[in-house]
Design a protein around this motif. Structure first.
Motif, mmCIF file in Angstrom:
data_model
loop_
_atom_site.group_PDB
_atom_site.id
_atom_site.type_symbol
_atom_site.label_atom_id
_atom_site.label_comp_id
_atom_site.label_asym_id
_atom_site.label_seq_id
_atom_site.Cartn_x
_atom_site.Cartn_y
_atom_site.Cartn_z
ATOM 1 N N ALA A 99 0.837 -1.202 0.000
ATOM 2 C CA ALA A 99 0.000 0.000 0.000
ATOM 3 C C ALA A 99 0.868 1.246 0.000
ATOM 4 N N GLY A 100 1.982 1.186 0.761
ATOM 5 C CA GLY A 100 2.899 2.319 0.773
ATOM 6 C C GLY A 100 2.193 3.633 1.056
ATOM 7 N N ARG A 101 2.474 4.643 0.211
ATOM 8 C CA ARG A 101 1.944 5.987 0.463
ATOM 9 C C ARG A 101 0.469 6.128 0.144
ATOM 10 N N GLY A 102 -0.109 5.113 -0.507
ATOM 11 C CA GLY A 102 -1.553 5.170 -0.721
ATOM 12 C C GLY A 102 -2.008 4.454 -1.972
ATOM 13 N N ILE A 103 -3.045 3.648 -1.833
ATOM 14 C CA ILE A 103 -3.622 2.936 -2.957
ATOM 15 C C ILE A 103 -5.111 2.739 -2.672
ATOM 16 N N ILE A 104 -5.912 2.687 -3.715
ATOM 17 C CA ILE A 104 -7.347 2.399 -3.608
ATOM 18 C C ILE A 104 -7.607 1.154 -4.424
ATOM 19 N N HIS A 105 -8.178 0.136 -3.803
ATOM 20 C CA HIS A 105 -8.390 -1.112 -4.548
ATOM 21 C C HIS A 105 -9.693 -1.774 -4.144
ATOM 22 N N SER A 106 -10.059 -2.779 -4.928
ATOM 23 C CA SER A 106 -11.245 -3.590 -4.651
ATOM 24 C C SER A 106 -10.877 -5.060 -4.773
ATOM 25 N N GLU A 107 -11.619 -5.894 -4.037
ATOM 26 C CA GLU A 107 -11.456 -7.346 -4.087
ATOM 27 C C GLU A 107 -12.856 -7.947 -4.190
ATOM 28 N N ILE A 108 -13.184 -8.472 -5.367
ATOM 29 C CA ILE A 108 -14.554 -8.904 -5.652
ATOM 30 C C ILE A 108 -14.562 -10.376 -6.067
ATOM 31 N N PRO A 109 -15.362 -11.231 -5.397
ATOM 32 C CA PRO A 109 -15.469 -12.639 -5.793
ATOM 33 C C PRO A 109 -15.908 -12.779 -7.244
ATOM 34 N N GLN A 110 -15.344 -13.752 -7.924
ATOM 35 C CA GLN A 110 -15.684 -14.034 -9.319
ATOM 36 C C GLN A 110 -16.426 -15.368 -9.414
#
Length: 293
Positions: A99-110
């Motif tokens: 993630a470090g200084r900043g990240i935006i993410h998603s984790e979605i079941p497939q």
């Protein structure tokens, strides 16, 4: 002092049942009954064959100041982030995200049905790495080496070293040992712990076994936290290896073993932001609100 010392198990606990993301049911283990185990900030275990427990997944959300490691046992989960990364986690795979200084993410079941089963760890970063450049990496199941001994045990070496095998995950800043161990019934197992000051634990997710010098039983869905002995208190000049000993129960056991050197820095955490001071947390919120992630 013998280099064959086996750690004792100091505490056994079951995680709290909770929800996160868009209503995903999970068990919070570290961050739950075990508040923290430096440098391990969080361990979530998710396991359900009911789609209502996982189908909405974890929509877009931010992180700063830690690394995450996701390990899938069953099911499929898609990762996307605002840096243009995208990947699909399948059974046996590992994903590492800085993630470090900043990240935006998603984790979605497939998947729309079937078993969704896996783990996510949060690992702290040193203060000098908390504002590092974000990145992520998927690791295929076939790239994770397995060790068999007389056909009675299987050890997936995810990170660190076991019997001369180096784990494929090498880019975690805290450099943990991370093993997925499967033992047939009534089988003995041991692993070296590099240094007396490592924080170490086992998490059992199938069957049961006895662990440590004091042979404490740890059952399915429970964590066993091992003792930590600081080198300074022993008057040692050099790290001396020590071990964990385990024996599986009558139905065998499968467990995760993790161990890492503590960072020993102040931790100020607010949700997905993990920094060293309250001012840095406030700055994280401001940067996120202003679109600087």
């Amino acid at each position: 002092m013998s280099n064959n010392i086996s750690r004792k198990v100091l505490k056994v606990a079951k995680g709290f049942d909770t929800q996160d993301g868009a209503g995903v049911s999970l068990q919070r283990v570290i961050g739950g009954p075990i508040k923290r185990l430096d440098p391990f900030l969080m361990l979530d275990a998710f396991k359900s064959d009911n789609p209502d427990d996982y189908i909405e997944g974890f929509p877009d959300h931010p992180h700063r100041g830690q690394q995450t490691l996701t390990y899938m046992i069953e099911g499929s989960m898609e990762h996307q982030d605002n840096k243009g990364n995208k990947g699909l986690l399948l059974p046996g795979m590992v994903q590492v995200m800085n993630a470090g200084r900043g990240i935006i993410h998603s984790e979605i079941p497939q998947q729309r049905d079937g078993m969704m089963f896996g783990f996510q760890f949060w690992l702290n970063l040193n203060s000098v790495d908390k504002m590092s450049e974000p990145w992520y990496k998927d690791i295929a199941s076939s790239d994770i080496e397995e060790v068999y001994v007389e056909g009675e045990k299987k050890v997936r070496v995810i990170a660190g070293n076991y019997q001369g095998i180096e784990g494929v995950v090498k880019n975690l800043r805290v450099k943990p040992i991370f093993l997925d161990v499967t033992l047939e019934p009534n089988t003995k197992f041991s692993v070296d712990i590099p240094d007396f000051d490592h924080n170490s634990f086992v998490y059992v997710f199938q069957g049961d076994g006895t662990f440590g010098e004091n042979q404490i039983k740890v059952e399915d869905r429970h964590i066993g936290v091992l003792e930590n002995i600081d080198n300074n208190s022993l008057g040692l000049d050099e790290p001396i290896p020590n071990k964990l000993h385990a024996t599986s129960g009558d139905k065998g056991v499968r467990f995760l073993f993790l161990s890492a050197k503590p960072i020993r820095e102040p931790i100020v955490q607010y949700g997905p932001f993990v920094m060293n001071t309250q001012e840095e947390i406030q700055k994280a919120f401001l940067d996120y609100q202003l679109g600087r992630f």
